[in-house]
Design a protein around this motif. Structure first.
Motif, short mmCIF file in Angstrom:
data_model
loop_
_atom_site.label_atom_id
_atom_site.label_comp_id
_atom_site.label_asym_id
_atom_site.label_seq_id
_atom_site.Cartn_x
_atom_site.Cartn_y
_atom_site.Cartn_z
N ASP A 1 -22.02 -10.11 -47.96
CA ASP A 1 -22.54 -9.31 -49.15
C ASP A 1 -21.19 -8.22 -49.58
O ASP A 1 -21.15 -6.98 -48.67
CB ASP A 1 -23.84 -8.71 -48.81
N LEU A 2 -20.60 -8.17 -50.56
CA LEU A 2 -19.76 -7.16 -50.86
C LEU A 2 -20.50 -5.63 -51.46
O LEU A 2 -19.81 -4.97 -51.51
CB LEU A 2 -18.76 -7.66 -51.98
N THR A 3 -21.75 -6.14 -51.59
CA THR A 3 -22.37 -4.62 -52.16
C THR A 3 -22.59 -3.70 -51.02
O THR A 3 -22.97 -2.56 -51.27
CB THR A 3 -23.77 -4.92 -53.12
N PRO B 1 -21.11 -1.34 -48.66
CA PRO B 1 -19.82 -0.88 -48.65
C PRO B 1 -19.24 -1.24 -47.41
O PRO B 1 -17.86 -1.06 -47.48
CB PRO B 1 -19.99 0.69 -48.40
N ALA C 1 -17.27 -4.30 -48.07
CA ALA C 1 -16.27 -4.19 -48.91
C ALA C 1 -15.02 -3.73 -48.52
O ALA C 1 -14.00 -4.06 -49.02
CB ALA C 1 -17.03 -3.33 -50.23
N ALA C 2 -15.30 -2.72 -47.69
CA ALA C 2 -14.16 -1.97 -46.92
C ALA C 2 -13.24 -2.84 -46.25
O ALA C 2 -12.11 -2.98 -46.38
CB ALA C 2 -14.57 -0.82 -46.17
N ASP D 1 -11.60 -5.32 -48.58
CA ASP D 1 -10.50 -4.72 -49.42
C ASP D 1 -9.24 -4.41 -48.46
O ASP D 1 -8.18 -4.46 -48.79
CB ASP D 1 -11.00 -3.31 -49.72
N ALA E 1 -7.42 -7.96 -48.27
CA ALA E 1 -6.92 -8.16 -49.41
C ALA E 1 -5.44 -7.25 -49.14
O ALA E 1 -4.48 -7.84 -49.67
CB ALA E 1 -7.69 -7.67 -50.45
N PHE F 1 -2.58 -14.82 -50.40
CA PHE F 1 -4.03 -14.55 -51.27
C PHE F 1 -5.05 -14.76 -50.26
O PHE F 1 -4.95 -15.17 -49.30
CB PHE F 1 -3.96 -15.54 -52.45
N LEU F 2 -6.08 -14.14 -50.73
CA LEU F 2 -7.54 -14.30 -49.98
C LEU F 2 -8.32 -15.07 -50.94
O LEU F 2 -8.52 -14.60 -52.03
CB LEU F 2 -7.67 -12.84 -49.90
N THR F 3 -8.92 -16.10 -50.47
CA THR F 3 -9.80 -16.71 -51.16
C THR F 3 -11.36 -16.33 -50.47
O THR F 3 -11.51 -16.32 -49.13
CB THR F 3 -9.77 -18.36 -51.04
N LEU F 4 -12.12 -15.79 -51.24
CA LEU F 4 -13.27 -15.13 -50.89
C LEU F 4 -14.73 -15.88 -50.97
O LEU F 4 -14.67 -16.59 -52.19
CB LEU F 4 -13.44 -13.74 -51.73
N ALA F 5 -15.42 -16.02 -49.97
CA ALA F 5 -16.66 -16.67 -50.02
C ALA F 5 -17.81 -15.70 -49.64
O ALA F 5 -17.61 -15.14 -48.48
CB ALA F 5 -16.77 -17.94 -49.22
N THR F 6 -18.69 -15.53 -50.54
CA THR F 6 -19.83 -14.58 -49.97
C THR F 6 -21.12 -15.51 -49.74
O THR F 6 -21.29 -16.38 -50.36
CB THR F 6 -20.26 -13.68 -51.08
#
Lengths: 333, 333
Positions: free
Chosen positions: A58-60, A62, A65-66, A69, A72, A81-86
């Motif tokens: 869950d990127l929401t 923090p 997310a940190a 980031d 990345a 590159f970063l392929t992101l899966a949530t």
């Protein structure tokens, strides 16, 4: 200029380098000719792409997310590159996500977050990981313990133990522990170490004061509400992560309980958004940027078999939410 | 079962479907045989991957994290992956990032954030975009205006205008505007619309009360410090985004200025972490989830030439940081 030199100039090469000036001239000519490298053809040839798969819940939050980031940023420095899966906390999807990233031939997969103590989910995930690793893929688990996989672990037990010691030194005697879910490995290891150390220090935490709820802000709100409705007695609220602590803070304030006048409050993680929260929240700092960087390093060059695991140290950070108590008698509500 | 059916069962197909039961049986057999689809070979055949390139400046800003999370969630529902590039506000890198995503044959690229009014950067970026679009790629700009590209725009002017009207109705007459950088298109359009409406309502904002600084939390801190050092007079601080407002709140509090007793405060965005900030921050809500979803829809099926642009409406949300003033005379500091 040879074709091989031109190819290296355009695509880059990991074993040989070309001068920056030559690279620029070739790239310029290629652009004029409308030529662009096809990374998929390169991936077919090399067997792996320049992408790193990153799985977060869950990127929401923090904290996640940190970390994303941080990965990345470190990846960009290496031209990866970063392929992101949530997964949106849908843990059953984890195995499928790994299989999909496998099919994209990502160079490595970094799993961020917590392990759940669920044998079925674990088996499905391990099957997907084994298949990917069998084809030469690399998997790193970040912030969790994962047998057979290189991990960057957080010293959760040591952090929770140190937090218990700090709270007792400040005069707190009777914590309310918002433990998070029982089967959530991160939450469980923090809660167990905390209550264990409190008991050793002569202040065992009663079962009634250990409340199970989600490892989210909403979980903190619910846990605090249960404590209030249960008429529990406590002098400090100890949440297993920062967003749970923020949920508890909100619910306590709504119910007329003043933090820290009526009870102390602690979190775990030290997310960056705490800087805007009043009162300042006592927590245990997890160095998310360092965690991210070590995770990527391990993913790119670790042994890949679980023997490369590292543990990152954490430190309690004392702020206004846990002032020293004037006397050591337990407060009561 | 035909080979084509088995292939569709494993890889999925956009034009024909196979039964779920059959798909599961085939997948099971394939797994036993150690077979896994190679997404790069598929991408070579199809000319595009199942990945969407997403470019954001900074995931540690909750506004961008929420949008990235929204795109990731919507992408997962469509069995698409998200390749994320963060630029760390290094705008000169944008063109190179687009070229790299192009080389990976991502199906579409979503650029999230603001446009800078810099002709050189703009030209370099447009050259990369043109090359990608020329090969059949699709680009969508999210939260910014971009000629020739489908955009999901935020109604910044309307939101800033409505905010000015609300503040005047509450009795505020003399705002301090933290405008953000002059060349930042989002900041500039908000600031211009706000000051324009204040002037129309009979309360022009003096030049001295318009302070330029970064579009970040640190920018809000710096802007507030400049205002304090300049001895400015104001009754409400109007920041061009929420994190700037939080930086200003912190700096004001440190300097003994009480919000809202001494001055009101407003942001723009309504990031989710505001729920834990005291006093509750008046802001303009930007529906980041809707923005993300519309962006992905447009990236997958919009006209792709700028004629598909959409504007998302925004609404002021009044909270404790801007109480109604008892009298309409400007407060003074």
């Amino acid at each position: 200029m040879s074709l091989a030199t031109a190819s290296r100039a355009i695509n880059g090469s990991e074993t040989r380098t070309v001068g920056e000036d030559l690279r620029r001239r070739v790239a310029e000519s290629a652009r004029l000719l409308g030529y662009a490298p096809n990374a998929n053809a390169q991936a077919m040839a090399r067997g792996a792409t320049r992408t790193i798969g990153v799985v977060v819940h869950d990127l929401t939050d923090p904290y996640f997310a940190a970390i994303a980031d941080g990965i990345a940023t470190a990846a960009t420095e290496r031209k990866l590159f970063l392929t992101l899966a949530t997964t949106g906390n849908n843990l059953a999807a984890l195995g499928d996500v790994v299989t999909s990233l496998d099919s994209m031939r990502v160079r490595a997969i970094i799993l961020v977050g917590a392990r759940w103590k669920d044998p079925d989910l674990q088996d499905a995930l391990m099957a997907s990981i084994d298949q990917y690793v069998g084809r030469g893929g690399r998997v790193v688990a970040l912030g969790m313990d994962f047998p057979g996989v290189d991990c960057v672990q957080v010293a959760n037990e040591a952090g929770a133990t140190a937090l218990a010691e700090e709270l007792v030194a400040l005069g707190y005697r009777r914590p309310l522990v918002l433990t998070g879910p029982e089967r959530h490995s991160t939450a469980a290891s923090r809660a167990t170490a905390f209550t264990h150390r409190m008991k050793q220090l002569g202040h065992p935490v009663p079962d009634a004061n250990q409340i199970t709820s989600d490892f989210t802000r909403a979980g903190g709100t619910v846990g605090m509400r249960l404590a209030i409705e249960g008429g529990l007695t406590y002098d400090v609220i100890v949440a297993m992560n920062d967003v749970m602590a923020l949920g508890a803070l909100n619910e306590a304030t709504r119910s007329g309980i003043s933090i820290p006048a009526d009870a102390g409050l602690t979190g775990f993680g030290d997310i960056s958004t705490l800087v805007d929260v009043t009162p300042g929240l006592t927590t245990v700092r997890v160095p998310s940027g360092q965690l991210a960087r070590l995770g990527l390093d391990l993913a790119l060059s670790g042994p890949g078999d679980g023997t490369g695991s590292i543990t990152v140290g954490v430190t309690p950070v004392l702020r206004d939410s846990t002032p020293a108590l004037r006397d050591s008698a337990p407060a009561s509500r």
